[in-house]
Design a protein around this motif. Structure first.
Motif, PDB file in Angstrom:
ATOM      1  N   LYS A 160       1.159  -1.679  -0.201  1.00 50.19           N
ATOM      2  CA  LYS A 160      -0.528   0.152   0.356  1.00 50.19           C
ATOM      3  C   LYS A 160       1.097   1.110   0.282  1.00 50.19           C
ATOM      4  CE  LYS A 160      -3.452   1.827   3.095  1.00 50.19           C
ATOM      5  NZ  LYS A 160      -4.884   2.230   3.627  1.00 50.19           N
ATOM      6  N   LYS A 162       2.003   4.704  -0.296  1.00 46.07           N
ATOM      7  CA  LYS A 162       1.502   5.995  -0.238  1.00 46.07           C
ATOM      8  C   LYS A 162       1.521   7.549  -0.564  1.00 46.07           C
ATOM      9  CE  LYS A 162      -0.533   5.717   4.458  1.00 46.07           C
ATOM     10  NZ  LYS A 162      -2.410   5.560   4.355  1.00 46.07           N
ATOM     11  N   ASP A 190      -2.639   5.109  -1.486  1.00 45.02           N
ATOM     12  CA  ASP A 190      -3.423   5.598  -0.740  1.00 45.02           C
ATOM     13  C   ASP A 190      -2.616   7.158  -0.394  1.00 45.02           C
ATOM     14  OD1 ASP A 190      -5.384   6.386   1.130  1.00 45.02           O
ATOM     15  OD2 ASP A 190      -4.505   6.004   2.758  1.00 45.02           O
ATOM     16  N   ASN A 192      -4.483   9.886   1.080  1.00 39.67           N
ATOM     17  CA  ASN A 192      -5.204  10.560   2.310  1.00 39.67           C
ATOM     18  C   ASN A 192      -5.536  11.952   1.669  1.00 39.67           C
ATOM     19  OD1 ASN A 192      -2.376   8.166   3.673  1.00 39.67           O
ATOM     20  ND2 ASN A 192      -4.511   8.536   4.366  1.00 39.67           N
ATOM     21  N   GLU A 218      -6.828   4.890  -2.949  1.00 42.53           N
ATOM     22  CA  GLU A 218      -7.679   5.113  -1.226  1.00 42.53           C
ATOM     23  C   GLU A 218      -7.557   6.275  -1.062  1.00 42.53           C
ATOM     24  OE1 GLU A 218      -6.226   2.234   1.323  1.00 42.53           O
ATOM     25  OE2 GLU A 218      -6.593   3.455   2.980  1.00 42.53           O
ATOM     26  N   ASP A 243     -11.725   5.509   1.777  1.00 45.42           N
ATOM     27  CA  ASP A 243     -11.239   5.284   3.362  1.00 45.42           C
ATOM     28  C   ASP A 243     -12.302   6.743   4.788  1.00 45.42           C
ATOM     29  OD1 ASP A 243     -10.377   4.890   5.787  1.00 45.42           O
ATOM     30  OD2 ASP A 243      -7.954   5.354   5.018  1.00 45.42           O
ATOM     31  N   GLU A 244     -11.222   8.097   4.170  1.00 48.19           N
ATOM     32  CA  GLU A 244     -11.894   8.970   4.965  1.00 48.19           C
ATOM     33  C   GLU A 244     -13.112   9.586   4.800  1.00 48.19           C
ATOM     34  OE1 GLU A 244      -8.857   8.431   3.976  1.00 48.19           O
ATOM     35  OE2 GLU A 244      -7.340   9.828   4.437  1.00 48.19           O
ATOM     36  N   ASN A 265     -13.237   1.542   3.119  1.00 48.75           N
ATOM     37  CA  ASN A 265     -12.666   0.528   4.030  1.00 48.75           C
ATOM     38  C   ASN A 265     -13.280   1.008   5.233  1.00 48.75           C
ATOM     39  OD1 ASN A 265     -10.142   0.125   5.713  1.00 48.75           O
ATOM     40  ND2 ASN A 265      -8.995   1.703   4.607  1.00 48.75           N
ATOM     41  N   LYS A 267     -12.685   0.447   8.899  1.00 46.06           N
ATOM     42  CA  LYS A 267     -11.797   0.925   9.999  1.00 46.06           C
ATOM     43  C   LYS A 267     -12.392   0.994  11.647  1.00 46.06           C
ATOM     44  CE  LYS A 267      -7.874   3.033   7.983  1.00 46.06           C
ATOM     45  NZ  LYS A 267      -7.626   4.673   7.532  1.00 46.06           N
TER      46      LYS A 267
END
Ligand SMILES: C[C@H](N)C(=O)N[C@@H](CCC(=O)O)C(=O)O
Ligand SMILES: [Mg+2]
Length: 365
Positions: A160, A162, A190, A192, A218, A243-244, A265, A267
């Protein structure tokens, strides 16, 4: 089995190398450990990381939320009334999802111990072993290529990677990593939240044109920019994983109903624990949307709870539970066995955690 005490402590675990994303850079895991004690002498374990840049949760906020709100809502109550307890946790305070996750998993732990069954079996018991990816921090391209080679040397076959800190370098970063590891390694990326929607599509298309074979991207854009997320999903050939943008089951439903992303995702720290994670997994089953199980930078108590969920549910097809293997040591006793990429769930009742190595927890009394 009555809840008699909630005890909090702090653990600090150094990382092998600094963890760097588009949002933050850290050298160690600094988590709050939650112990829920009962009159039977049993302890349920939970853990919460202060990932302020994603959840808004700081160490002080986690401690305050458990001491002043969540803990009070469950004290003196019977572990066998699990449904009531789980609802009390979620209703005791808004937000504070990491604190809720820590207490929620401790309650599932106690319930499993009470009924002598491992939590992964209680929740479905689909499998005993899963395989995790490992994160390559965002750095200059050649440093990332070196870290990727090291990860392959440790036996990982899915990275994964970044991206997003200085997006102008991202295609070069991925080219360097792909050159270093060859074509057989799975690479997911990812961002982010670092890219703007059109920029994301441009970067992803450039990666595709170079044949970099990205499995999925992601969280390419800001968490709140659901239209932007949908734009990337519609205009890029690389599948998009939210994700977020997905904290609650309601968030997940909205994303799936409007097809703003291809994958979700899950979490525990975003949704407030196993209870809401199960709701997201069920909704994803209804919509036929595959899920990844992810973690923050966490040690083994909370990642272990995520392992139990992943081993329970087949809709979880992708695993990013590398918190413990990013650490240079493991002070947690019991739980799943992490043999680099291979994770084997514990068959002990509850979550199988036996505690923290003596001297490694600083209790907050
Ligand atoms: C640790 C995991 N592989 C990961 O990348 N998790 C988060 C970031 C967590 C953090 O900043 O602590 C993610 O964005 O997926
Ligand atoms: Mg992510």
């Amino acid at each position: 089995m009555r809840i008699t005490r909630i005890r909090l402590g702090r653990i600090s675990v150094p990382l092998r190398v600094p963890f760097k994303t588009a949002l933050r850079s850290v050298d160690s895991v600094e988590d709050v450990v939650v112990e829920v004690h009962t009159d039977a002498g049993t302890i349920g374990y939970g853990e919460a990381p202060p990932t302020g840049v994603i959840t808004g949760d700081t160490t002080g906020a986690i401690v305050g939320a458990v001491q002043d709100h969540i803990g009070r809502a469950i004290l003196d109550r019977d572990v066998d009334d699990l449904e009531d307890l789980l609802q009390r946790v979620q209703r005791s305070i808004v937000h504070n999802t990491s604190a809720k996750a820590a207490v929620d998993m401790a309650l599932w732990d106690l319930y499993g111990q009470l009924h002598h069954i491992p939590v992964y079996k209680l929740l479905g018991g689909a499998r005993k072993c899963i395989v995790t990816d490992i994160t390559i921090s965002v750095n200059p391209p050649e440093e990332m290529a070196r870290d990727a080679r090291d990860a392959i040397g440790r036996g990982y076959d899915c990275l994964k990677v970044k991206v997003g800190a200085n997006p102008a370098l991202d295609v070069e970063r991925l080219s360097a990593v792909r050159r270093a590891v060859g074509d057989d390694v799975c690479i997911r990326i990812d961002a982010n939240q670092a890219w703007r929607p059109r920029e994301a599509v441009r970067i992803l298309n450039a990666m595709q044109e170079k044949g970099l074979a990205i499995e999925f991207v992601e969280q390419p854009v800001k968490a709140q920019d659901i239209d932007g997320l949908r734009y990337v999903t519609e205009h890029s050939d690389v599948p998009v994983l939210a994700d977020e943008s997905v904290f609650s089951p309601e968030d997940a439903m909205r994303i799936m109903q409007t097809r703003a992303a291809d994958l979700i995702n899950i979490k525990l720290m975003k949704c407030g624990g196993l209870t809401n994670a199960l709701k997201i997994a069920s909704a994803a089953e209804v919509y036929g949307v595959e899920c990844m199980i992810g973690c923050m930078l966490e040690a083994k108590i909370s990642v272990n709870a995520a392992v139990e969920l992943a081993c329970a549910k087949r809709i979880i097809t992708k695993v990013d539970l590398d918190g413990p293997v990013l650490c240079s040591e493991d002070p947690i006793l019991g739980g799943a066995v992490f043999r680099e990429k291979e994770i084997t769930v514990s068959d002990e009742p509850g979550l199988g955690i036996r505690g923290v190595e003596p001297g490694r927890i600083a209790y907050i009394d």
